[in-house]
Design an enzyme around this catalytic site. Structure first.
Site, PDB file in Angstrom:
ATOM      1  N   ILE A 100      -4.463   0.378  -2.042  1.00  0.00           N
ATOM      2  CA  ILE A 100      -4.489   1.706  -2.664  1.00  0.00           C
ATOM      3  C   ILE A 100      -3.156   2.026  -3.342  1.00  0.00           C
ATOM      4  CG2 ILE A 100      -3.767   3.082  -0.645  1.00  0.00           C
ATOM      5  CD1 ILE A 100      -6.494   3.931  -3.265  1.00  0.00           C
ATOM      6  N   LYS A 122      -4.999   9.413   3.390  1.00  0.00           N
ATOM      7  CA  LYS A 122      -6.041   9.716   4.374  1.00  0.00           C
ATOM      8  C   LYS A 122      -6.456   8.421   5.048  1.00  0.00           C
ATOM      9  CE  LYS A 122      -9.548   8.106   3.513  1.00  0.00           C
ATOM     10  NZ  LYS A 122     -10.168   6.737   3.281  1.00  0.00           N
TER      11      LYS A 122
HETATM   12  P1  NAP Z   1      -4.151  -2.416   2.760  1.00  0.00           P
HETATM   13  O1  NAP Z   1      -4.549  -3.017   1.447  1.00  0.00           O
HETATM   14  O2  NAP Z   1      -4.425  -3.149   4.005  1.00  0.00           O
HETATM   15  O3  NAP Z   1      -2.612  -2.062   2.617  1.00  0.00           O
HETATM   16  C1  NAP Z   1      -1.892  -1.452   3.633  1.00  0.00           C
HETATM   17  C2  NAP Z   1      -0.416  -1.872   3.521  1.00  0.00           C
HETATM   18  O4  NAP Z   1       0.299  -1.196   4.553  1.00  0.00           O
HETATM   19  C3  NAP Z   1      -0.200  -3.352   3.739  1.00  0.00           C
HETATM   20  O5  NAP Z   1      -0.254  -4.055   2.530  1.00  0.00           O
HETATM   21  C4  NAP Z   1       1.196  -3.365   4.323  1.00  0.00           C
HETATM   22  O6  NAP Z   1       2.089  -3.239   3.247  1.00  0.00           O
HETATM   23  C5  NAP Z   1       1.321  -2.060   5.077  1.00  0.00           C
HETATM   24  N1  NAP Z   1       1.130  -2.143   6.542  1.00  0.00           N
HETATM   25  C6  NAP Z   1       1.981  -1.651   7.466  1.00  0.00           C
HETATM   26  N2  NAP Z   1       1.508  -1.823   8.686  1.00  0.00           N
HETATM   27  C7  NAP Z   1       0.330  -2.448   8.575  1.00  0.00           C
HETATM   28  C8  NAP Z   1      -0.637  -2.910   9.511  1.00  0.00           C
HETATM   29  N3  NAP Z   1      -0.479  -2.749  10.832  1.00  0.00           N
HETATM   30  N4  NAP Z   1      -1.761  -3.521   9.037  1.00  0.00           N
HETATM   31  C9  NAP Z   1      -1.956  -3.691   7.713  1.00  0.00           C
HETATM   32  N5  NAP Z   1      -1.055  -3.256   6.769  1.00  0.00           N
HETATM   33  C10 NAP Z   1       0.068  -2.637   7.207  1.00  0.00           C
HETATM   34  O7  NAP Z   1      -4.834  -0.956   2.942  1.00  0.00           O
HETATM   35  P2  NAP Z   1      -5.299   0.078   1.814  1.00  0.00           P
HETATM   36  O8  NAP Z   1      -6.714  -0.169   1.410  1.00  0.00           O
HETATM   37  O9  NAP Z   1      -4.259   0.170   0.758  1.00  0.00           O
HETATM   38  O10 NAP Z   1      -5.353   1.421   2.702  1.00  0.00           O
HETATM   39  C11 NAP Z   1      -4.161   2.065   3.116  1.00  0.00           C
HETATM   40  C12 NAP Z   1      -4.502   3.533   3.374  1.00  0.00           C
HETATM   41  O11 NAP Z   1      -5.037   4.092   2.147  1.00  0.00           O
HETATM   42  C13 NAP Z   1      -5.595   3.714   4.442  1.00  0.00           C
HETATM   43  O12 NAP Z   1      -5.320   4.866   5.191  1.00  0.00           O
HETATM   44  C14 NAP Z   1      -6.868   3.920   3.606  1.00  0.00           C
HETATM   45  O13 NAP Z   1      -7.829   4.723   4.263  1.00  0.00           O
HETATM   46  C15 NAP Z   1      -6.322   4.650   2.380  1.00  0.00           C
HETATM   47  N6  NAP Z   1      -7.137   4.481   1.178  1.00  0.00           N
HETATM   48  C16 NAP Z   1      -7.639   3.251   0.790  1.00  0.00           C
HETATM   49  C17 NAP Z   1      -8.468   3.132  -0.321  1.00  0.00           C
HETATM   50  C18 NAP Z   1      -9.052   1.811  -0.790  1.00  0.00           C
HETATM   51  O14 NAP Z   1      -9.898   1.817  -1.712  1.00  0.00           O
HETATM   52  N7  NAP Z   1      -8.681   0.672  -0.240  1.00  0.00           N
HETATM   53  C19 NAP Z   1      -8.773   4.290  -1.066  1.00  0.00           C
HETATM   54  C20 NAP Z   1      -8.214   5.503  -0.697  1.00  0.00           C
HETATM   55  C21 NAP Z   1      -7.397   5.604   0.430  1.00  0.00           C
HETATM   56  P3  NAP Z   1       3.339  -4.225   3.042  1.00  0.00           P
HETATM   57  O15 NAP Z   1       2.788  -5.602   3.121  1.00  0.00           O
HETATM   58  O16 NAP Z   1       3.834  -3.816   1.715  1.00  0.00           O
HETATM   59  O17 NAP Z   1       4.267  -3.921   4.167  1.00  0.00           O
END
Ligand code: NAP
Length: 306
Positions: A13, A89
Site C-alpha cells: 500500500i 487501517k
Molecule cells: P505489506 O505489503 O505486507 O507491507 C507491509 C510492510 O510493513 C512490509 O513491507 C514491511 O516493510 C513492514 N513490516 C513491518 N513489520 C512487518 C511484519 N511483522 N510483517 C510484514 N511486514 C512488516 O502490507 P500492505 O498490503 O502494504 O498493508 C499494510 C497496511 O496497509 C495494512 O494495515 C493493510 O490493511 C493496509 N492496507 C493495505 C491495502 C492493500 O491493498 N494491500 C490497501 C489499503 C490499506 P519494510 O520491508 O519496508 O520494512
C-alpha cells in the site's frame, strides 16, 4: 513550506498509494523511509524512526504503513521524538490496543490520525448528504475480493483476527460513517481448514428498525465486488467500486474528483502541529463483535497458487 513526513513500512500500500500521493502533495513531502529492505530511493532510508529523525532533523510526522500488529512500539517511538502520526487501517491488532493510542498522543501533545481510507471514497460524502433527508430501511453490503491479488504472499493477513476483515473493515468504515450507531447481532465466519482467520463472513447488523446485512469474501475470482446498497423510504442509493461511484435509483451521479489517499493526506497535513486527534474505532468494534458472536464453519484449505 511543506511538512517533512516519513513512511514507515514500504510494502504494497505504501508503494501503490502513499508514495504517489505524497509525490503529488502540495502540503507534504516525503523526507525519508523507515524500512528493513528499501533501497535505491532518493530520500534517506533508516532501520528505525529514531535513526531517520537523526538523519532528517526537520522530520515532523510519520505515516505508519506496516501491518496492524506491533504498531504500539512504533507509535511510542514516534511520540517520544515529537512526531505527529498517521496510521493505516486497521489501527491495531485489537480494540483494546487501538483504544490506547488516542490517550498516548494526547499525553504527548501530538496529532494522531487513525485513517479509514474507504470513508474518503468519492461517493461516500454525497451518499451521506442524500441519506440525511431520507429514512433508511435496509442496507446490503457485498465486499468480495481475491486475497491472492490484493495481498500476494502476505502471511500476516492470516493472523488471528484479520483475514477477510482486512477488506471487510473498509465496508464497515463506510457503514459507520453513513449509519452511526450500527449494532452487530450475529455472524458466520468461514475459516480455511489450515488457517486461523476467516476467508468469508456473513454479518447481520441493525440500527433500530434498519436491517443491515453484509457478505464478505476473500476468495472472489473474476470481477471484484465492493458494493453497498441503501434502500430508503424515498429511493435507493448504491455505492459501487468501494464507494468511488454513486448510483441513485439506478442512475450514476457525479461525485467529487480526487482520490481517497489525496483526501487522507490533505486532512492529516491540516492536523500537523495542532495536537488534533481523529481516532474513531467504531468500524473495528464491529469486527471485534463479529469475532465475539460469530459461529465458526470450516471450509477447504487455502492456497496462494490456487
Ligand atoms: P505489506 O505489503 O505486507 O507491507 C507491509 C510492510 O510493513 C512490509 O513491507 C514491511 O516493510 C513492514 N513490516 C513491518 N513489520 C512487518 C511484519 N511483522 N510483517 C510484514 N511486514 C512488516 O502490507 P500492505 O498490503 O502494504 O498493508 C499494510 C497496511 O496497509 C495494512 O494495515 C493493510 O490493511 C493496509 N492496507 C493495505 C491495502 C492493500 O491493498 N494491500 C490497501 C489499503 C490499506 P519494510 O520491508 O519496508 O520494512
Amino acid at each position: 513550506m511543506t511538512h517533512a513526513i516519513a513512511i514507515v513500512g514500504l510494502g504494497k500500500i505504501a508503494q501503490d498509494q502513499h508514495l504517489p500521493t505524497l509525490a503529488a502533495s502540495d502540503t507534504l513531502h516525503l523526507a525519508g523511509v523507515v524500512s528493513g529492505h528499501a533501497k535505491d530511493l532518493d530520500v534517506p532510508v533508516a532501520r528505525t524512526i529514531t535513526e531517520l529523525k537523526a538523519a532528517v532533523p526537520d522530520l515532523v510526522a510519520v505515516s505508519l504503513c506496516t501491518p496492524p500488529m506491533a504498531r504500539t512500539a512504533l507509535i511510542e517511538e514516534a511520540l517520544s521524538l515529537g512526531l505527529d502520526i498517521m496510521v493505516e487501517k486497521p489501527p491495531a491488532a485489537s480494540v483494546s490496543v487501538g483504544e490506547r493510542y488516542a490517550a498516548m498522543a494526547r499525553e504527548a501533545g501530538r496529532a494522531l490520525y487513525l485513517t479509514w481510507h474507504s470513508r474518503e471514497a468519492s461517493g461516500v460524502g454525497p451518499a451521506a448528504e442524500w441519506l440525511s433527508a431520507r429514512t433508511l430501511r435496509r442496507v446490503s453490503i457485498a465486499w468480495k475480493e481475491d486475497v491472492r491479488v490484493w495481498h500476494p504472499g502476505q502471511e500476516w493477513i492470516w493472523e488471528p483476527g484479520i483475514g477477510v476483515f482486512d477488506p471487510g473493515v473498509n465496508a464497515l468504515s463506510i457503514l459507520t460513517r453513513l449509519v452511526p450507531g450500527t449494532e452487530l447481532h450475529a455472524a458466520t465466519l468461514k475459516y480455511p481448514s489450515d488457517r486461523e482467520a476467516p476467508i468469508m463472513a456473513d454479518l447481520t447488523m441493525a440500527r433500530g428498525e434498519t436491517e443491515i446485512a453484509a457478505e464478505f469474501s476473500f476468495d472472489q475470482r473474476g470481477p471484484q465486488t465492493w458494493t453497498m446498497t441503501l434502500e430508503t423510504d424515498d429511493g435507493t442509493a448504491e455505492l459501487r467500486e468501494g464507494g468511488g461511484r454513486l448510483f441513485l435509483d439506478g442512475a450514476e451521479v457525479a461525485v467529487p474528483e480526487g482520490t481517497e489517499y489525496g483526501r487522507l493526506y490533505r486532512r492529516f497535513a491540516g492536523m500537523i502541529g495542532t495536537g488534533a486527534i481523529d481516532a474513531d474505532l467504531s468500524p473495528f468494534r464491529l469486527v471485534a463483535d463479529a469475532f465475539m458472536l460469530g459461529r465458526h464453519e470450516r471450509v477447504g484449505a487455502f492456497r496462494w497458487d490456487d
